[in-house]
Design an enzyme around this catalytic site. Structure first.
Site, PDB file in Angstrom:
ATOM      1  N   GLN A 194       0.873  -1.178   0.000  1.00 27.59           N
ATOM      2  CA  GLN A 194       0.000   0.000   0.000  1.00 27.59           C
ATOM      3  C   GLN A 194       0.916   1.236   0.000  1.00 27.59           C
ATOM      4  O   GLN A 194       1.494   1.582   1.018  1.00 27.59           O
ATOM      5  CB  GLN A 194      -0.907  -0.016   1.225  1.00 27.59           C
ATOM      6  CG  GLN A 194      -1.705  -1.301   1.382  1.00 27.59           C
ATOM      7  CD  GLN A 194      -2.825  -1.445   0.378  1.00 27.59           C
ATOM      8  OE1 GLN A 194      -3.829  -0.735   0.419  1.00 27.59           O
ATOM      9  NE2 GLN A 194      -2.663  -2.376  -0.560  1.00 27.59           N
ATOM     10  N   GLY A 235     -11.300   2.293   5.530  1.00 27.38           N
ATOM     11  CA  GLY A 235     -10.436   1.523   4.656  1.00 27.38           C
ATOM     12  C   GLY A 235      -9.672   2.361   3.648  1.00 27.38           C
ATOM     13  O   GLY A 235      -9.850   3.583   3.533  1.00 27.38           O
ATOM     14  N   HIS A 236      -8.832   1.673   2.873  1.00 27.61           N
ATOM     15  CA  HIS A 236      -7.969   2.386   1.927  1.00 27.61           C
ATOM     16  C   HIS A 236      -8.762   3.025   0.792  1.00 27.61           C
ATOM     17  O   HIS A 236      -9.783   2.523   0.359  1.00 27.61           O
ATOM     18  CB  HIS A 236      -6.869   1.462   1.377  1.00 27.61           C
ATOM     19  CG  HIS A 236      -7.347   0.216   0.695  1.00 27.61           C
ATOM     20  ND1 HIS A 236      -6.489  -0.759   0.272  1.00 27.61           N
ATOM     21  CD2 HIS A 236      -8.581  -0.211   0.363  1.00 27.61           C
ATOM     22  CE1 HIS A 236      -7.170  -1.721  -0.307  1.00 27.61           C
ATOM     23  NE2 HIS A 236      -8.445  -1.408  -0.250  1.00 27.61           N
ATOM     24  N   ASN A 237      -8.281   4.180   0.360  1.00 23.87           N
ATOM     25  CA  ASN A 237      -8.842   4.946  -0.750  1.00 23.87           C
ATOM     26  C   ASN A 237     -10.226   5.531  -0.454  1.00 23.87           C
ATOM     27  O   ASN A 237     -10.876   6.058  -1.355  1.00 23.87           O
ATOM     28  CB  ASN A 237      -8.920   4.101  -2.032  1.00 23.87           C
ATOM     29  CG  ASN A 237      -7.565   3.661  -2.523  1.00 23.87           C
ATOM     30  OD1 ASN A 237      -7.083   2.613  -2.112  1.00 23.87           O
ATOM     31  ND2 ASN A 237      -6.934   4.444  -3.375  1.00 23.87           N
TER      32      ASN A 237
END
EC number: 2.3.1.191
Length: 350
Positions: A194, A235-237
């Site tokens: 990531q 979470g991511h993004n």
């Protein structure tokens, strides 16, 4: 500290009734003493005005004449926050940089910032004016901490994360940990690095033990003025808009978008790639997926209009055991009718 009622009224821009006095603190209507100010926000507690010992009460105009002294407000809850801020004692007792902190020689820490013992500030990191880094905090390489930020004990800002001005990280908050990314292979789950960042805009607060994952490739963003409660997972993004309220134990799946002024009540679960429009309000323990229109008022899992959910929860669900018994009884009766019907009759054919 103590402050004259007249000085407090001037500080808040409010009118006061009754004679002047010194105020030493703030408390509830039931617990306040003669040298404290109390408050009436909800009219259902108005009966407590008759018995309170508070020296002064912050309240709206209709109730001001029921107490000896009042601060008169058009927005009691907002002015209560201001009053509490007057009497709140700031956390911490040090200033400047402690010799027991590790500050990398390539980091830039403003001279007005405070860095407590056993904090770590990595290479290339920037800490802005008047920010406070409490013990046990980790500020990773090339991260940016704006002005007037407060990182409480054991908060973590991983490398490359950007915090705006006046950001608060409560104890144990983690910003910039790896997003949950794995490729399934014949040899097992292969970790996908990531390599994106997290950007937290001005005036954001992130609660204790909440986590905001770095993006896989781009940016996870938390919009200006958003307040995140304890034990929240983002979470991511994910893109969270401005002035949102995200309440305890909410989980927001990767690449979801949350608009401005959205309220997610406790334990709301948001699936990956969901899109929640501006001003939506989602009730506690709701399950959200797909696109949610702006201004929606939803509840349930899966979500439905809040009024529909409340009707179903209030009238249908409590009756399920009774309805189940009735269905079983009807099935038993139907079986008996079919058994008693002559062979070849319409009943038997049915």
């Amino acid at each position: 500290m103590k402050i004259k009622l007249s000085a407090l009224a001037e500080k808040l821009g409010l009118d006061h009734t009754g004679d002047d006095m010194e105020i030493a603190g703030v408390n509830t209507l039931e617990k306040a003493g003669p040298d404290e100010i109390s408050f009436l926000v909800n009219p259902k507690y108005a009966h407590l005005l008759d018995s309170t010992r508070a020296g002064c009460v912050l309240t709206s105009g209709p109730y001001a004449d029921r107490v000896a002294r009042a601060l008169v407000s058009a927005n009691v809850y907002m002015d209560l926050a201001k009053v509490v801020n007057v009497f709140a004692v700031p956390q911490g007792c040090l200033s400047g940089g402690s010799e027991f902190a590790f500050i990398h020689h390539e980091a830039r820490v403003d001279a007005s910032a405070t860095v407590y013992p056993f904090a770590f500030i990595g290479a290339g990191a920037i800490v802005g004016a008047n920010s406070i880094i409490f013990p046990g905090c980790y500020v990773g390489e090339n991260s940016v901490i704006g002005s007037d930020c407060q990182l409480y004990p054991n908060a973590v800002v991983m490398g490359g994360v950007i915090l705006g001005d006046n950001v608060i990280l409560q104890p144990g908050a983690v910003v910039g940990g790896d997003g949950y990314g794995y490729a399934q292979t014949p040899l097992g789950h292969m970790k996908i690095p990531q390599i994106g960042i997290v950007e937290v805009e001005d005036n954001v607060e992130i609660g204790a033990n909440s986590t905001i994952d770095r993006a896989a490739l781009d940016t996870t963003r938390i919009g200006r003025g958003t307040k995140i409660d304890n034990l929240v997972q983002i979470g991511h993004n994910v893109q969270v808009g401005q002035n949102c309220l995200i309440i305890g134990q909410v989980g927001i799946g990767g690449s979801s978008r949350v608009g401005d002024n959205v309220i997610l009540a406790g334990q709301v679960g948001v699936a990956d790639n969901a899109d929640i429009g501006d001003g939506a309000m989602i009730g506690a323990q709701s399950g959200v997926s797909g696109k949610i229109e702006g201004g929606s008022r939803l509840a349930g899992s899966p979500v439905m209009p809040a009024t529909t959910f409340l009707r179903a929860a209030g009238s249908c669900m409590p009756r399920l055991p009774e309805l189940f018994r009735r269905v079983k009884a009807l099935e038993k009766e139907l079986k008996a009718v079919r058994k008693a019907a002559p062979k070849g009759s319409d009943h038997e054919q049915q």
